[in-house]
Design a protein around this motif. Structure first.
Motif, PDB file in Angstrom:
ATOM      1  N   ALA A 101       0.809  -1.222   0.000  1.00 46.20           N
ATOM      2  CA  ALA A 101       0.000   0.000   0.000  1.00 46.20           C
ATOM      3  C   ALA A 101       0.841   1.271   0.000  1.00 46.20           C
ATOM      4  CB  ALA A 101      -0.941   0.004   1.202  1.00 46.20           C
ATOM      5  N   CYS A 102       0.183   2.362  -0.362  1.00 49.97           N
ATOM      6  CA  CYS A 102       0.817   3.690  -0.376  1.00 49.97           C
ATOM      7  C   CYS A 102      -0.003   4.633   0.500  1.00 49.97           C
ATOM      8  CB  CYS A 102       0.870   4.219  -1.809  1.00 49.97           C
ATOM      9  SG  CYS A 102       1.564   5.889  -1.967  1.00 49.97           S
ATOM     10  N   GLY A 156       5.111   2.677  -0.110  1.00 55.56           N
ATOM     11  CA  GLY A 156       5.434   4.056  -0.463  1.00 55.56           C
ATOM     12  C   GLY A 156       4.596   5.059   0.293  1.00 55.56           C
ATOM     13  N   ALA A 157       4.961   6.329   0.137  1.00 59.91           N
ATOM     14  CA  ALA A 157       4.217   7.401   0.804  1.00 59.91           C
ATOM     15  C   ALA A 157       4.412   8.710   0.043  1.00 59.91           C
ATOM     16  CB  ALA A 157       4.688   7.571   2.243  1.00 59.91           C
ATOM     17  N   PHE A 158       3.362   9.509   0.048  1.00 56.56           N
ATOM     18  CA  PHE A 158       3.400  10.877  -0.463  1.00 56.56           C
ATOM     19  C   PHE A 158       2.965  11.776   0.688  1.00 56.56           C
ATOM     20  CE2 PHE A 158       3.342   8.506  -4.304  1.00 56.56           C
ATOM     21  CZ  PHE A 158       3.862   9.316  -5.309  1.00 56.56           C
ATOM     22  N   LEU A 159       3.856  12.657   1.133  1.00 55.72           N
ATOM     23  CA  LEU A 159       3.552  13.539   2.262  1.00 55.72           C
ATOM     24  C   LEU A 159       3.692  14.992   1.822  1.00 55.72           C
ATOM     25  CD1 LEU A 159       5.536  11.786   5.152  1.00 55.72           C
ATOM     26  CD2 LEU A 159       3.163  11.402   4.464  1.00 55.72           C
ATOM     27  N   HIS A 188      11.232   5.302  -1.377  1.00 59.11           N
ATOM     28  CA  HIS A 188       9.871   5.344  -1.921  1.00 59.11           C
ATOM     29  C   HIS A 188       8.956   6.327  -1.200  1.00 59.11           C
ATOM     30  CE1 HIS A 188      11.315   1.919  -4.104  1.00 59.11           C
ATOM     31  NE2 HIS A 188      11.424   1.183  -3.005  1.00 59.11           N
ATOM     32  N   VAL A 189       9.509   7.463  -0.822  1.00 60.80           N
ATOM     33  CA  VAL A 189       8.688   8.518  -0.238  1.00 60.80           C
ATOM     34  C   VAL A 189       8.872   9.792  -1.049  1.00 60.80           C
ATOM     35  CG1 VAL A 189      10.480   9.186   1.444  1.00 60.80           C
ATOM     36  CG2 VAL A 189       8.092   9.817   1.847  1.00 60.80           C
ATOM     37  N   THR A 190       7.773  10.452  -1.345  1.00 60.25           N
ATOM     38  CA  THR A 190       7.799  11.732  -2.050  1.00 60.25           C
ATOM     39  C   THR A 190       7.325  12.807  -1.088  1.00 60.25           C
ATOM     40  OG1 THR A 190       7.360  10.708  -4.200  1.00 60.25           O
ATOM     41  CG2 THR A 190       6.864  13.057  -3.982  1.00 60.25           C
ATOM     42  N   LEU A 191       8.148  13.834  -0.892  1.00 61.89           N
ATOM     43  CA  LEU A 191       7.844  14.926   0.021  1.00 61.89           C
ATOM     44  C   LEU A 191       7.643  16.212  -0.771  1.00 61.89           C
ATOM     45  CD1 LEU A 191      10.665  14.168   2.633  1.00 61.89           C
ATOM     46  CD2 LEU A 191       8.271  13.449   2.767  1.00 61.89           C
TER      47      LEU A 191
END
Length: 315
Positions: free
Chosen positions: A227-228, A254-257, A276-279
């Motif tokens: 999951a993301c 992953g994550a988008f913050l 795998h994180v987008t800030l």
């Protein structure tokens, strides 16, 4: 009447106020120079802020003539609502004005996570032609989980449904008969079911004592490893150390913050080293359209309050 604006506002909002005969004192960096800012407050009758200006007891003590505070956005965690109520100061927010922009950000995150075209472009620019490497995944048939079922979730759900996604949600204050759930087709489920079934989990709740670190190690442990997580709400809702650890251990894909507990980000924040994180710098609600809309809306509603007419956007 004198109106202070301590953070960035689009010029259209200032023009609305000046056409009504108000005196506007504006410095988009006042929030960072508190001593100077406090000195301008004694004769101010209205204050317009974003999320950086701390409207606390000290500030209100310096503003004995204050009648109304306009918030260029919807989050209210920087405004002491108990103190404003005690002093009879109205607080208005830009209700729903940036909902489309945030909903589009969430969908962009979903699409980017499944098919990161920027990475494919980078490979082509480097002389590669790796079609198999950049074979992505469809979002059709995948499940988007929404925590908090307000206006932004409603608009996000409409867009996700158009892509063929299943949309589920959790909100203890809404029933399955509420308009946005019934009409949008969101399937209301329990907290643990939304966490466990979602391929994408998007956060849409305010920051308060009940939601502080709502998404922690335990919550992440209920999510699919594939999951993301997407957070466009408020920093502090996600426990960042737990998220970074889960990403490092591949317990979350992953994550988008767009929001962080401390903004700007501290150079030692573990998320900077997590895979795998987008800030992004708190921009989900920032589009030219939404900011013009918000600036005009708050200017008009502040003017109403100053002329003794209660705004429908009162908190």
């Amino acid at each position: 009447m004198k109106i202070l604006i301590s953070e960035v506002i689009w010029t259209e909002g200032i023009e609305v106020l000046e056409r009504q005969g108000h005196t506007v004192a504006y410095d988009q960096k006042w929030y960072a120079n508190r001593k100077e800012f406090l000195a301008h407050l004694p004769d101010a009758e209205a204050l317009i802020v974003r999320n950086q200006t701390q409207v606390d007891e000290e500030l209100l003590n310096h503003a004995p003539n204050l009648k109304v505070i306009g918030r260029l956005g919807v989050g209210l965690d920087n405004i002491d609502l108990d103190e404003t109520e005690k002093r009879g100061v109205a607080v208005i927010s830009a209700r729903n004005a940036n909902a489309v922009s945030v909903a589009e950000y969430v969908m962009q995150a979903v699409l980017s996570f499944r098919r990161p075209l920027h990475e494919a472009h980078k490979g082509v620019a480097e002389g590669k032609w790796e079609r198999r490497v950049h074979t992505g995944y469809e979002i059709n048939g995948k499940t988007l989980g929404l925590i908090g079922l307000g206006e932004i979730s409603h608009r996000t759900a409409k867009r996700a449904k158009a892509f063929g996604m299943n949309v589920i949600g959790y909100d203890p204050f809404r029933t399955e008969y509420d308009y946005m759930i019934d009409e949008t087709g969101i399937v209301k489920k329990e907290w643990y079911d939304v966490l466990g079934e979602s391929d994408f989990l998007s956060i849409h709740v305010p920051l308060n004592t009940a939601t502080k670190h709502l998404i922690d190690r335990k919550a992440i442990g209920l999510m699919k490893p594939s999951a993301c997580l997407i957070n466009t709400a408020r920093g502090g809702i996600v426990k960042e150390t737990d998220l970074a650890e889960a990403l490092q251990d591949r317990r979350l894909a992953g994550a988008f913050l767009d929001v962080l507990e401390n903004e700007p980000i501290h150079p030692e924040n573990p998320l900077l080293q997590a895979p795998h994180v987008t800030l992004t710098p708190h921009i989900a609600g920032l589009t030219e359209e939404s900011q013009e809309r918000i600036s005009i809306m708050i200017a008009k509603e502040v003017n109403k309050e100053l002329h003794g007419n209660a705004s429908l956007c009162r908190v």
